[in-house]
Design a protein around this motif. Structure first.
Motif, mmCIF file in Angstrom:
data_model
loop_
_atom_site.group_PDB
_atom_site.id
_atom_site.type_symbol
_atom_site.label_atom_id
_atom_site.label_comp_id
_atom_site.label_asym_id
_atom_site.label_seq_id
_atom_site.Cartn_x
_atom_site.Cartn_y
_atom_site.Cartn_z
ATOM 1 N N THR A 53 0.900 -1.191 0.077
ATOM 2 C CA THR A 53 -0.004 -0.078 -0.085
ATOM 3 C C THR A 53 0.899 1.127 0.056
ATOM 4 O O THR A 53 1.839 1.424 0.929
ATOM 5 N N THR A 85 -2.238 -1.577 -3.280
ATOM 6 C CA THR A 85 -3.079 -0.311 -3.494
ATOM 7 C C THR A 85 -2.186 0.966 -3.777
ATOM 8 O O THR A 85 -1.267 1.192 -2.661
ATOM 9 N N MET A 170 -4.474 4.213 6.410
ATOM 10 C CA MET A 170 -3.595 3.695 5.663
ATOM 11 C C MET A 170 -2.467 3.047 6.538
ATOM 12 O O MET A 170 -1.805 1.701 6.161
ATOM 13 N N ALA A 175 1.056 1.064 5.430
ATOM 14 C CA ALA A 175 1.631 1.653 4.311
ATOM 15 C C ALA A 175 2.830 2.120 4.135
ATOM 16 O O ALA A 175 3.504 2.802 5.181
#
Length: 287
Positions: A53, A85, A170, A175
């Motif tokens: 991510t 993502t 996130m 992330a």
């Protein structure tokens, strides 16, 4: 020392023009990156891998590449794959948020309002599978496996970067924040710890008054979203200096490659480090 002298002698608009020319000049000293070079930077320097991510800040103007900038998004999507993502800042205003929100005629159209943060976020926004968060001043675009979950509920809190925001969500997905052609001055994630701490943060970073911004949904319905705006206090900040002084390189690492700036940060580690530092009155505003 030279930077300090320049900032003292020149107005801000002149400093920005000088910085722009300097960064373009740096690129001319190096051969531009090929697609293979760029992939190697992402994988070997920034540590990007399948399933990641990524929250991405970027500038195609300052990315020294030999290939079309339109390929950058494809390369990123290819590396993280279907399990990954990609997240981009996608707000649509150039003026101060407070001034924008005070004008009742302004409308944020989720489907059609163009982002103003460069080519790469705008290319992501225009992809048919893109999801865009419902927020009148700090909208976020995401594409990939967890896009819907990350952008959902951005309108539920008056704090644009607080617990209901994609910035905070996130963290659940571990992330990685990366900069492509930009340095830490573009790292908007630094406002997430502020909004989560709220009044426990050492200084005021949001307006005392909340505002209602108009948002046109993809269905055509127009709603009003309550939000705080950035306080004038935050205009004077030194993100690169703060990170260099207080944050270890295993949490935030800057690079200069072929005349272009890059950076990578561990979102979770950076968030918790900034909370810890704020409790000691060490912030981006007094570094």
């Amino acid at each position: 020392m030279i930077k300090k002298i320049i900032h003292k002698l020149l107005p801000e608009d002149k400093v920005k023009k000088l910085r722009y020319k300097y960064r373009l000049g740096c690129q001319k000293l190096y051969a531009p990156m090929t697609e293979e070079d760029f992939r190697n930077v992402l994988a070997q320097k920034l540590g990007v891998k399948r399933g990641d991510t990524l929250f991405i800040h970027s500038s195609m103007d300052f990315l020294n590449i030999k290939f079309s900038p339109f390929c950058v998004l494809d390369i990123l999507m290819d590396i993280v794959g279907v399990e990954g993502t990609l997240i981009f800042p996608s707000w649509h205003i150039h003026i101060r948020a407070e001034d924008y929100l005070q004008d009742d005629h302004n409308l944020f159209d989720i489907k059609h309002s163009r982002g103003v943060l460069g080519l790469l976020p705008e290319l992501a926004r225009r992809r048919p599978e893109a999801e865009r968060s419902i927020h009148p001043i700090n909208s976020i675009v995401a594409i990939g496996k967890n896009a819907k979950e990350i952008i959902a509920g951005h309108d539920r809190s008056i704090y644009p970067c607080g617990e209901s925001s994609p910035y905070y969500k996130m963290l659940k997905f571990d992330a990685r924040i990366i900069g492509i052609g930009v340095n830490a001055n573009f790292l908007s994630f630094v406002h997430c710890p502020e909004d989560v701490m709220k009044k426990d943060f050492p200084m005021q970073t949001r307006t005392s008054q909340s505002y209602f911004g108009k948002v046109k949904l993809s269905t055509g319905e127009v709603i009003e979203v309550e939000t705080l705006a950035a306080h004038r206090n935050i205009q004077k900040r030194n993100v690169p200096g703060f990170l260099k002084k207080h944050v270890p390189e295993n949490i935030f690492t800057p690079y200069r490659i072929r005349g272009s700036d890059f950076f990578v940060a561990d979102a979770n580690a950076l968030f918790h480090k900034m909370i810890e530092l704020a409790k000691q009155n060490k912030t981006i505003y007094n570094s």
